[in-house]
Enzyme design. Sequence first.
Site, PDB file in Angstrom:
ATOM      1  N   ASP A 224      29.706 -21.475  11.993  1.00  0.00           N
ATOM      2  CA  ASP A 224      29.044 -20.992  10.778  1.00  0.00           C
ATOM      3  C   ASP A 224      29.622 -21.684   9.555  1.00  0.00           C
ATOM      4  O   ASP A 224      30.738 -22.232   9.603  1.00  0.00           O
ATOM      5  CB  ASP A 224      29.182 -19.478  10.646  1.00  0.00           C
ATOM      6  CG  ASP A 224      30.600 -19.026  10.344  1.00  0.00           C
ATOM      7  OD1 ASP A 224      31.527 -19.472  11.061  1.00  0.00           O
ATOM      8  OD2 ASP A 224      30.802 -18.240   9.402  1.00  0.00           O
TER       9      ASP A 224
ATOM     10  N   GLU B  85      33.016 -16.871  11.351  1.00  0.00           N
ATOM     11  CA  GLU B  85      34.408 -16.926  10.889  1.00  0.00           C
ATOM     12  C   GLU B  85      34.487 -16.822   9.377  1.00  0.00           C
ATOM     13  O   GLU B  85      35.414 -16.205   8.841  1.00  0.00           O
ATOM     14  CB  GLU B  85      35.066 -18.227  11.364  1.00  0.00           C
ATOM     15  CG  GLU B  85      36.562 -18.315  11.133  1.00  0.00           C
ATOM     16  CD  GLU B  85      36.962 -18.902   9.765  1.00  0.00           C
ATOM     17  OE1 GLU B  85      38.169 -18.895   9.443  1.00  0.00           O
ATOM     18  OE2 GLU B  85      36.053 -19.373   9.035  1.00  0.00           O
TER      19      GLU B  85
END
Length: 409
Positions: free
Chosen positions: A80, A175
């Site tokens: 991400d 994350e």
Amino acid sequence: MEKLLPRFLEYVTIDTQSDPYSKTTPSTEKQWDLAKKLVLELHQIGMQEVSIDENAYIMATLPSNTDKKVPIIGFISHFDTSPDFTAKNVKPQVVKNYDGKDIMLNKGKNIVLSPDYFEDLHQYKGQTLITTDGTTLLGADDKAGIAEIITAMEYLVQHPEIKHGEIRIAFTPDEEIGRGAHKFDVKKFGAAWAYTMDGSQMGELEFENFNAASAKIQIEGKSVHPGYAKNKMVNAIGIANEFLGLLPSREVPECTTDREGFFHVHRIKGEIEKAEIELIIRDHDEGHFEARKQLLQDITEKLQKKYGDYITLRIEDQYRNMHEKIVPVFHIVEIAQEAMESVGVEPIVKPIRGGTDGSQLSFMGLPCPNIFAGGHNFHGKYEYIPLESMQKAVEVIVKICELTAVQIK
């Protein structure tokens, strides 16, 4: 190594921005676009036991090629990208043989990446830089780490003369919003220890990070006609401003460095009848961290005494300093240091002014120091990464695998 750059360029053009307000895992559906591609690629390069679960956590194995009993080790990165700045329609630019001068990212918008402001650029003269076009972030955090891990695994598959134990790799969602390790199956991963490839400039090696918490202050007010408001109106905006004024003005990200902690107000909204403040608390020292949380409580109670029970505070711990979990197994840091030195990289051992999946994983039973991925200026339009730093990261991964098989008895 020839696939490293095109691999990275392909990854960053896929939008995988996470969403802190989503309740799903992954937090955005578009993260699946890259996740599914990575699964196919892992099969293609010859990895074994490739899996992806219902939350988009990817794992794979490179089997041992030695008869020696070697601990299983791992490498982890996240796919991400940060919600702090747009990641839609990323158009990476490749600057070959960088001349040490200003880089025009976007002529139409006059957006310039300048070494006069970003002094780290000076050390990359003559190298190949990958930059943004000035309208998005790049996504080297942490698609560089993914590209490096896959390239290193591909290299080991193609060079069986390099002896290594079983290697596990994992790629995680979310994350950037603090949830990358929340649904990570440590038992399934099965490694004795791992490394996140999620640091910044070449040489970074980190096994300390912030203790972290988030806080939300909600203020209820009463709206009364301003001409007749004396002793009646309760202005939630004014109370919010008073609350912020009681925080230490210099203990903010832009005024702190090294192991200095801070309060960071990242969102505020309000009107007379309702205001809301969101902030994060960071400190490497556990005692100072607890004192920061207590200060928020003290301010809340002070204003409650002044205005009544119009103010509520909610604090949630996010992650802790991994230092205490790494020190008892410090040989895993020493292996990484030796790997860097043996491929010509000078280790830069320093605390992380942030957090990684590794900080949470260390407390879940998987000690996990952080190693450089090579990028700079994450989460914004001035993000860039030198190709040569990425190449060195690949070499470090390969060398760690080799050293673990040689050194561990």
